[in-house]
Motif scaffolding. Structure first.
Motif, PDB file in Angstrom:
ATOM      1  N   VAL A 176      -5.524  -0.362   6.406  1.00 49.55           N
ATOM      2  CA  VAL A 176      -6.283   0.262   5.315  1.00 49.55           C
ATOM      3  C   VAL A 176      -6.885   1.610   5.664  1.00 49.55           C
ATOM      4  CG1 VAL A 176      -6.837  -1.964   4.271  1.00 49.55           C
ATOM      5  CG2 VAL A 176      -8.438  -0.935   5.894  1.00 49.55           C
TER       6      VAL A 176
ATOM      7  N   ARG B  12     -10.853  -0.417   0.066  1.00 50.76           N
ATOM      8  CA  ARG B  12      -9.682   0.451   0.042  1.00 50.76           C
ATOM      9  C   ARG B  12      -9.395   0.927  -1.398  1.00 50.76           C
ATOM     10  NH1 ARG B  12      -4.992   2.810   2.876  1.00 50.76           N
ATOM     11  NH2 ARG B  12      -3.653   3.284   1.117  1.00 50.76           N
TER      12      ARG B  12
ATOM     13  N   LEU C 186       0.802  -1.217   0.000  1.00 48.59           N
ATOM     14  CA  LEU C 186       0.000   0.000   0.000  1.00 48.59           C
ATOM     15  C   LEU C 186       0.838   1.272   0.000  1.00 48.59           C
ATOM     16  CD1 LEU C 186      -2.961  -0.660   2.418  1.00 48.59           C
ATOM     17  CD2 LEU C 186      -3.030  -0.258  -0.030  1.00 48.59           C
TER      18      LEU C 186
ATOM     19  N   GLU D  56      -9.267   4.764  -2.986  1.00 49.31           N
ATOM     20  CA  GLU D  56      -8.105   5.269  -3.735  1.00 49.31           C
ATOM     21  C   GLU D  56      -8.518   5.824  -5.092  1.00 49.31           C
ATOM     22  OE1 GLU D  56      -4.860   2.557  -4.010  1.00 49.31           O
ATOM     23  OE2 GLU D  56      -4.667   2.354  -1.828  1.00 49.31           O
TER      24      GLU D  56
ATOM     25  N   ALA E  65     -11.809   2.980   5.077  1.00 45.77           N
ATOM     26  CA  ALA E  65     -11.971   1.730   4.345  1.00 45.77           C
ATOM     27  C   ALA E  65     -12.587   0.663   5.245  1.00 45.77           C
ATOM     28  CB  ALA E  65     -10.632   1.244   3.802  1.00 45.77           C
TER      29      ALA E  65
END
Length: 836
Positions: free
Chosen positions: A632, A662, A7, A666, A636
């Motif tokens: 996350v 998640r 991530l 984004e 999320a």
RNA sequence: GCCCAGGUGGUGGAAUGGUAUACACGAAGGACUUAAAAUCCUUUGAGCUUCGGUUCAUGCGGGUUCGACUCCCGCCCUGGGCACCA
């Protein structure tokens, strides 16, 4: 978990919720945006979570789901123009805290404080928008003094009584348990055996409210039907008749039946072993010893024994018979423990032909069986032969002078516990009727019930005396080192001298440990209230949490009440019946003027472990919210808790699904950057329409707690618009609809587009164009009801021209293949069906 | 035993009389990359197919209807609650 590990490496657009989540949480607290204002003219919306028990083990991912749901709902309502009250509190009395405290050798307040801090920080971490200025804690003396005051109302109205009764005694826990605290004949907590023991107990006379509790369910259209059914069954109202059987033992046996028309078929009586009438009848029995032995043996049985063995046992009372008032026949009397002393009169007429249980015991003793109803008509019943059941019922009840009678399964509520960590009863005991009568002349008089509450110990009568509201500080739990269970049937308070011994000023009602001239010696009550007490009225306290004089002001309850949405786990019968009962008593006491506390109920399904089993610490299958938030982000996590499935359904937790939520955030984030850069004024009609449709669906779904489909519609919308140019105004509307679910990220974007006020106090976006304004609708073309093709036509198309169009469709042609069209059905806006 | 809620792809689920399988996960292939990850694109219920289609699928069996995952009747299974209440 490769996704999570990578991530942080994203190189294009960094979405790093850990950089702004904490910041916004702090700013929201500082600017008090979730504070409810009790003077606003806006319509109110009062949303209450079933408050948690702050246990020592911290939360797992299942716990916050309900809180996230009500948070989403509250945010939506706030944005929709409501004055929202969404508070939180702690239900912190009870066994677990007491046991932890004993183990850790600390005072329970220390345990409770630590647990609350832990729970609270876990809730804070999720960005839940509670009004913390109204936080309550049932173990805070400033709260429980009001629980005690409300108890005084029960007492004054004669609803709090003392009874020596068979109670569920659990030696391991050193306490008496309510039926609701027992599962499969063992204590719910610790799974210890439970025995029946006679003991003096406080009870609350909930049976006096049974009718109202049943009837007022009709006032609750927004409660799930299944809860109302469960409550009706639990209260178990049945309407029947009561009348007497005379016996050769010089006593009459009253019985209750709902099937009085079967009296001609009553071939014996059955008495409950523990009932008073049995005691009287038995003294005339030839086999007195045998019967008494049976009574003794059954009294030793635990609940578990009774559940394991359902074989009918009993004993015939020899030398005594009863007269069937219809047939005039002398019939035997049986003592058997399938008849309960606590229901009806503790005695029944047995009709083995029409009752399975009676048939079983009849078989054991080879007693006769007479069928009196066949295919709805009376038989073998003399003058009644040929009558319908209804007619026979009427005639028999007149003949035997039976009184119509309602009976209930629900029992009076055993309301005392022999523990330390609970609300002390605001009661002291005084010896002697003269003293009691003297007190009733003073200020205490107006707090006394019509029938005195007393018990007899040897030759001495002990009378319950209320401690007046203004002197309740004398009834705070003492801060002592030792509060372990005494191991006797009495609670720990009984072993603490400074608690038990007190003095009462008869002129004022004041109670103190200090003796003064003319004060009377009294003993404080040593039982405490069950955990249910504090949770039976707490929603009202939220409305006026700092009021020192009364539990809550009438004005505050009129302004906020009743609770508009009450959400939490399925407590169909215990908590929700107790809460309704307390509320009705408070209504009768003039404290509130509405008769039901919760307008709407929303039940929450538990989150299960990924294998579908219950999450438990022992199994090690729990997942901590901290971990998830760290991986996350809170948004999320919140989004996934809502997306995972229907709110009320139990769902297995699965980390895999988390990734999708998640990713979705984004993509919104990246779109935000694009939108801000291009700074477009107008989107294409397709984009605007897509966003509008989504916003409408999200709003409608949140209103009915269908959060999962709300989330998916936002995802669908993003899929549709993410590669188009989106105008900043349209995007802001989209972000607003996401704000209840992802409060941090949307707030960050909101500030990035230059908004000064919080997004959470902005307005829910209105659809700017009518959805589907392009004027065309897509219809399903069906042949014999089967979908074959579709067609896009103007909404107001003429039916004839539509038919022509449809018949010329290639796919339709193929399926017709020369067959004759019988008819064509047009369902406006939906489908055209060609029947061949 | 009684009451309640359910049974839909590999998985969580969507659709409450009108286009079954939305959305998401997973999987397969592709683009970008030295490579991988991330990202993006395509495919993804099963079978047959001349690639146009077509047949079959919402626990099982009936029924109502032009049309049924949806309504009705009878079963089976799973989960939850209550349990000798006369």
């Amino acid at each position: 978990m490769q996704f999570f590990d990578n991530l942080k490496k994203g190189d294009f657009m960094k979405f790093e919720p850990e950089k702004f989540e904490k910041k916004w949480q702090e700013r929201w607290e500082e600017s008090s945006i979730y504070r409810a204002d009790s003077s606003s003219k806006k319509p109110t919306c009062f949303v209450v979570d079933m408050f948690p028990y702050p246990s020592g083990s911290s939360m797992h991912v299942g716990h916050p789901r309900g809180y996230v749901g009500t948070d989403v709902y509250s945010r939506f309502k706030r944005m929709s123009g409501f004055n929202v009250l969404h508070p939180m509190g702690w239900d912190a009395f009870g066994l677990p805290a007491e046991e932890t405290a004993i183990q850790n050798k600390e005072y329970p307040t220390v345990t409770v404080k630590r647990n609350i801090e832990k729970f609270k920080s876990q809730l804070m971490m999720l960005g839940l928008g509670y009004d913390w200025s109204r936080e309550i804690n049932t173990t805070d003396p400033a709260y429980y003094v009001h629980t005690q005051k409300i108890f005084l109302e029960f007492f004054r109205r004669g609803l709090a009584q003392n009874k020596t009764m068979a109670v569920n005694w659990c030696p391991e826990l050193g306490t008496v348990l309510a039926n609701e605290d027992i599962v499969d004949g063992k204590s719910e907590r610790g799974n210890h055996p439970v025995f029946q023991r006679p003991m003096r107990q406080w009870i609350l006379a909930i049976t006096q409210y049974a009718d109202r509790l049943v009837d007022d369910l009709a006032l609750l259209p927004h409660w799930p039907e299944k809860i109302k059914i469960a409550q009706r069954n639990w209260i178990g109202r049945s309407e029947g008749h009561e009348f007497d059987f005379s016996t050769t033992a010089n006593v009459n046996v009253p019985i209750f039946t709902t099937r009085i028309e079967t009296l001609p078929g009553a071939t014996f009586l059955v008495l409950a072993p523990e009932s008073d009438i049995t005691r009287k009848v038995v003294s005339y029995a030839k086999n007195q010893d045998q019967v008494e032995q049976y009574v003794e043996v059954t009294s030793q049985k635990t609940d578990l024994d009774r559940q394991l063995s359902r074989e009918k046992t009993g004993v015939i009372v020899e030398g005594v018979t009863a007269k069937n008032p219809f047939t005039g026949m002398q019939i035997p009397i049986v003592v058997a423990d399938y008849v309960l002393s606590s229901y009806g009169t503790g005695a029944i007429m047995a009709v083995p032909a029409h009752d399975e249980r009676d048939a079983e015991i009849a078989k054991v003793f080879s007693l006769p069986l007479i069928t009196v109803i066949e295919t709805g008509r009376m038989v073998n019943a003399d003058s009644l032969n040929g009558d319908t059941v209804e007619d026979a019922r009427e005639k028999v009840s007149v003949m035997v002078d039976a009184k119509p009678k309602k009976r209930y399964k629900i029992r009076d509520w055993v309301f005392s516990r022999q523990r330390f960590w609970g609300e002390p009863f605001p009661i002291v005991w005084i010896e002697g009727r003269d003293n009691y009568e003297l007190l009733s002349q003073g200020p205490i008089g107006k707090w006394l019930p019509n029938e005195p509450v007393f018990y007899v110990d040897g030759l001495i009568e002990h009378f319950a005396v209320p401690v007046l509201p203004e002197f309740l500080h004398a009834m705070r739990l003492p801060e002592v080192d030792s509060y372990q269970p005494t191991g006797t049937l009495e609670g720990p308070l009984a072993g603490i001298d400074q608690w038990v011994k007190a003095f009462l000023n008869p002129k004022t009602g004041e109670v103190s440990n200090q003796y003064n001239v003319d004060w009377m010696p009294v003993r404080r009550e040593t039982n405490t209230m069950p955990q249910w007490a504090g949770s039976s009225w707490y929603w009202l306290r939220y409305m006026d949490p700092h009021n020192e004089n009364v539990p809550f002001s009438k004005g505050s309850s009129q302004y906020w009440g009743p609770v508009n949405v009450y959400a939490g786990a399925d407590h169909a019968v215990a908590h929700l019946i107790y809460a309704r009962f307390w509320h009705k008593v408070m209504q009768d006491a003039g404290m509130v003027d509405f008769s039901e506390p919760f307008e709407r109920l929303e039940f929450l399904g538990y989150i299960l472990a990924s294998d579908g089993s219950k999450i438990s610490k022992r199994k090690g299958n729990s997942r901590s919210p901290e971990e998830v938030v760290q991986q996350v982000g809170a948004d999320a996590f919140r989004l996934y808790e809502m997306f995972i499935g229907p709110f009320e359904k139990p769902i297995p937790w699965n980390d895999d699904g988390l990734i999708g939520c998640r990713r979705f955030l984004e993509r919104v984030w990246r779109l935000a950057e694009k939108v801000i850069e291009s700074n477009l004024a107008v989107s294409s009609p397709a984009v605007t329409s897509s966003i509008n449709k989504s916003i409408q669906k999200v709003g409608n779904d949140i209103e009915v707690f269908r959060f999962n489909t709300a989330v998916s519609s936002m995802m669908t919308c993003l899929n549709e618009i993410q590669h188009s140019d989106v105008a900043i105004s349209d995007f802001k509307a989209y972000i607003c609809s996401l704000a209840p679910f992802a409060p941090h990220m949307t707030e960050e974007i909101w500030s990035m587009v230059g908004q000064k006020e919080s997004i959470h106090v902005s307005s829910w976006p209105k659809a700017t164009v009518e959805v589907g304004q392009d004027g065309n609708v897509v219809l399903s073309i069906q042949v014999n009801g089967k979908h074959r093709s579709k067609i896009s036509v103007p909404r107001d198309i003429e039916e004839d021209s539509l038919k022509t169009l449809v018949l010329s469709d290639q796919s339709v042609q193929r399926h017709l293949s020369g067959k004759e069209v019988k008819k064509i059905i047009y369902v406006s806006g939906k489908a055209v069906n060609i029947v061949i």
